[in-house]
Design an enzyme around this catalytic site. Sequence first.
Site, PDB file in Angstrom:
ATOM      1  N   TYR A 215     -19.210  -3.177  -1.251  1.00  0.00           N
ATOM      2  CA  TYR A 215     -17.952  -2.705  -1.649  1.00  0.00           C
ATOM      3  C   TYR A 215     -17.332  -3.245  -2.854  1.00  0.00           C
ATOM      4  O   TYR A 215     -17.036  -2.438  -4.107  1.00  0.00           O
ATOM      5  CB  TYR A 215     -16.713  -2.242  -0.589  1.00  0.00           C
ATOM      6  CG  TYR A 215     -15.579  -1.462  -0.966  1.00  0.00           C
ATOM      7  CD1 TYR A 215     -15.788  -0.176  -1.847  1.00  0.00           C
ATOM      8  CD2 TYR A 215     -14.344  -2.032  -1.128  1.00  0.00           C
ATOM      9  CE1 TYR A 215     -14.717   0.391  -2.264  1.00  0.00           C
ATOM     10  CE2 TYR A 215     -13.375  -1.631  -1.627  1.00  0.00           C
ATOM     11  CZ  TYR A 215     -13.450  -0.400  -2.007  1.00  0.00           C
ATOM     12  OH  TYR A 215     -12.413   0.504  -2.576  1.00  0.00           O
TER      13      TYR A 215
ATOM     14  N   ARG B  86     -17.717  -0.390 -11.170  1.00  0.00           N
ATOM     15  CA  ARG B  86     -16.965   0.866 -11.529  1.00  0.00           C
ATOM     16  C   ARG B  86     -15.973   0.437 -12.650  1.00  0.00           C
ATOM     17  O   ARG B  86     -15.809   1.073 -13.485  1.00  0.00           O
ATOM     18  CB  ARG B  86     -16.334   1.598 -10.315  1.00  0.00           C
ATOM     19  CG  ARG B  86     -15.279   2.425 -10.345  1.00  0.00           C
ATOM     20  CD  ARG B  86     -14.592   3.302  -9.191  1.00  0.00           C
ATOM     21  NE  ARG B  86     -14.278   2.295  -8.227  1.00  0.00           N
ATOM     22  CZ  ARG B  86     -13.626   2.747  -7.152  1.00  0.00           C
ATOM     23  NH1 ARG B  86     -13.720   4.013  -6.831  1.00  0.00           N
ATOM     24  NH2 ARG B  86     -13.118   2.083  -6.204  1.00  0.00           N
TER      25      ARG B  86
ATOM     26  N   TYR C  41      -4.174  -3.792  -6.550  1.00  0.00           N
ATOM     27  CA  TYR C  41      -4.521  -4.674  -5.497  1.00  0.00           C
ATOM     28  C   TYR C  41      -4.621  -6.123  -5.900  1.00  0.00           C
ATOM     29  O   TYR C  41      -5.269  -6.375  -6.861  1.00  0.00           O
ATOM     30  CB  TYR C  41      -5.848  -4.232  -4.683  1.00  0.00           C
ATOM     31  CG  TYR C  41      -5.678  -3.052  -3.813  1.00  0.00           C
ATOM     32  CD1 TYR C  41      -4.417  -2.537  -3.227  1.00  0.00           C
ATOM     33  CD2 TYR C  41      -6.766  -2.627  -3.117  1.00  0.00           C
ATOM     34  CE1 TYR C  41      -4.349  -1.446  -2.485  1.00  0.00           C
ATOM     35  CE2 TYR C  41      -6.661  -1.405  -2.276  1.00  0.00           C
ATOM     36  CZ  TYR C  41      -5.570  -0.821  -2.008  1.00  0.00           C
ATOM     37  OH  TYR C  41      -5.419   0.202  -1.088  1.00  0.00           O
TER      38      TYR C  41
ATOM     39  N   ARG D  77      -3.950   7.813  -5.731  1.00  0.00           N
ATOM     40  CA  ARG D  77      -3.654   8.135  -4.407  1.00  0.00           C
ATOM     41  C   ARG D  77      -3.823   9.675  -4.284  1.00  0.00           C
ATOM     42  O   ARG D  77      -4.332  10.168  -3.009  1.00  0.00           O
ATOM     43  CB  ARG D  77      -2.123   7.825  -3.542  1.00  0.00           C
ATOM     44  CG  ARG D  77      -2.019   6.475  -3.604  1.00  0.00           C
ATOM     45  CD  ARG D  77      -3.156   5.424  -2.945  1.00  0.00           C
ATOM     46  NE  ARG D  77      -2.968   3.992  -2.583  1.00  0.00           N
ATOM     47  CZ  ARG D  77      -3.535   3.209  -2.149  1.00  0.00           C
ATOM     48  NH1 ARG D  77      -4.734   3.818  -1.500  1.00  0.00           N
ATOM     49  NH2 ARG D  77      -3.456   1.905  -2.417  1.00  0.00           N
TER      50      ARG D  77
ATOM     51  N   GLU E  30     -10.401   6.806   8.045  1.00  0.00           N
ATOM     52  CA  GLU E  30      -9.812   7.152   6.699  1.00  0.00           C
ATOM     53  C   GLU E  30      -9.969   8.824   6.556  1.00  0.00           C
ATOM     54  O   GLU E  30     -10.847   9.557   6.608  1.00  0.00           O
ATOM     55  CB  GLU E  30     -10.950   6.581   5.425  1.00  0.00           C
ATOM     56  CG  GLU E  30     -10.313   6.861   4.147  1.00  0.00           C
ATOM     57  CD  GLU E  30     -11.078   6.184   3.125  1.00  0.00           C
ATOM     58  OE1 GLU E  30     -11.386   4.737   3.404  1.00  0.00           O
ATOM     59  OE2 GLU E  30     -11.654   6.842   2.122  1.00  0.00           O
TER      60      GLU E  30
HETATM   61  C1  3EB Z   1      -7.531   2.069   0.341  1.00  0.00           C
HETATM   62  O1  3EB Z   1      -6.528   2.687   0.341  1.00  0.00           O
HETATM   63  C2  3EB Z   1      -8.883   2.507   1.353  1.00  0.00           C
HETATM   64  O2  3EB Z   1     -12.604   2.574  -3.623  1.00  0.00           O
HETATM   65  O3  3EB Z   1     -12.506   4.953  -4.286  1.00  0.00           O
HETATM   66  C3  3EB Z   1      -9.565   4.823  -0.250  1.00  0.00           C
HETATM   67  C4  3EB Z   1     -10.037   5.604  -1.486  1.00  0.00           C
HETATM   68  C5  3EB Z   1     -10.285   3.698  -0.409  1.00  0.00           C
HETATM   69  C6  3EB Z   1     -10.694   5.540  -2.420  1.00  0.00           C
HETATM   70  C7  3EB Z   1     -12.292   3.914  -3.489  1.00  0.00           C
HETATM   71  C8  3EB Z   1     -11.018   3.362  -1.404  1.00  0.00           C
HETATM   72  C9  3EB Z   1     -11.542   4.037  -2.371  1.00  0.00           C
HETATM   73  O4  3EB Z   1      -7.873   1.018  -0.104  1.00  0.00           O
HETATM   74  C10 3EB Z   1      -9.843   2.632   0.726  1.00  0.00           C
END
Ligand code: 3EB
Length: 348
Positions: free
Chosen positions: A150, A157, A210, A223, A330
């Site tokens: 990942y 990306r 992050y 989001r 999720e």
């Molecule tokens: C998160 O909130 C959970 O890498 O495109 C959620 C939605 C998550 C999209 C992405 C990852 C992705 O981090 C994981």
Amino acid sequence: MNLSLLSSLSVHNLAAVLDGRQDCVLGGSLIALPAKVTEAFAWPQQRLRAALPGLAEDSINELWLADTPCQSGESAGLRWRRSASVLFGVIELDESEFPPREGSSPLQDASAEAYRRIFSLLDSQQLPHLWRVWNYLAEINAETAGLERYRQFNIGRQDSFLEFRRGATGNVPAACALGVAGGPLSIAFMAGAHPAVPVENPRQVSAYNYPTEYGPRSPIFSRAVLVYPPGQEILFISGTASIVGHQTVHPGDLVGQCRESVANISAVLDEANRLACSAPFVLSELSYRIYIRHAADLARVRDALPALIGVEAAVVFVQADICRLDLLIEIEAFASHPRGVADGQPEK
Ligand code: 3EB
């Protein structure tokens, strides 16, 4: 209404459901284990190699429908269809076609190349605004050459977003990224003539911010997004998990993660509703896709859900690996509202 989602279809009676509207199909997704996937489709179709726990059908199909006939095209692993203002496409790239090289990995290179081809297509089609992306890859939690896959995907990306001067924060698409049972890197995407309005969650650090403990490069997604095909206001909520701030909460506690994920979706709805111009979006009207790491957890998720999202909400369950090992569930969602002069709402 310009764009609609036909959800939970059986592949065996698509012709009857479409009733002559085949020309208006933008594309779709087929959720099925590899052995069950035999049909060929006349539109870009994302094949999600995953089991559907708790369903009598062994596969289901979801279709995006426009209200006018679409144009289509195909190039190097990418298939797309578009109406005047919306484009849906799917790109599948086989990692084995990307030779290992110093300082990268085949998955990182395939991810960067997939996004390059997507951005090039959107530029040439003059529908530059990427709204929503669905990312699926095999072995998402496996570590190769010292880095979780990942995280390798996230590097590729982000590289492409930067290379195409799209910015890696703020105005970025809604997305999900899940692990499936083998197959190529598969990315479906929807884009449009009008920019998406990004929505963040005040309970969570934006994913593009992050800290590096989750990987050398941040995931690039918002989001949620609000998007505006003519006459419509559409809400795409990204994959949403049991994360508060940037940390996983309730590790090992399935129902706790379920509640926290819905609390996050609820917070995203509140934010979206501050920006929305149609009627407020509510939990019970959304169409959900719920990814569960362990199929055996389905019964307990099903028991917990109605009290959280309402009994009438439409839900499809999919067995898939979530991108953090400590996440068990999720949830992503979609809703569409009409918007128009009749409601006294100005076109955006
Ligand atoms: C998160 O909130 C959970 O890498 O495109 C959620 C939605 C998550 C999209 C992405 C990852 C992705 O981090 C994981």
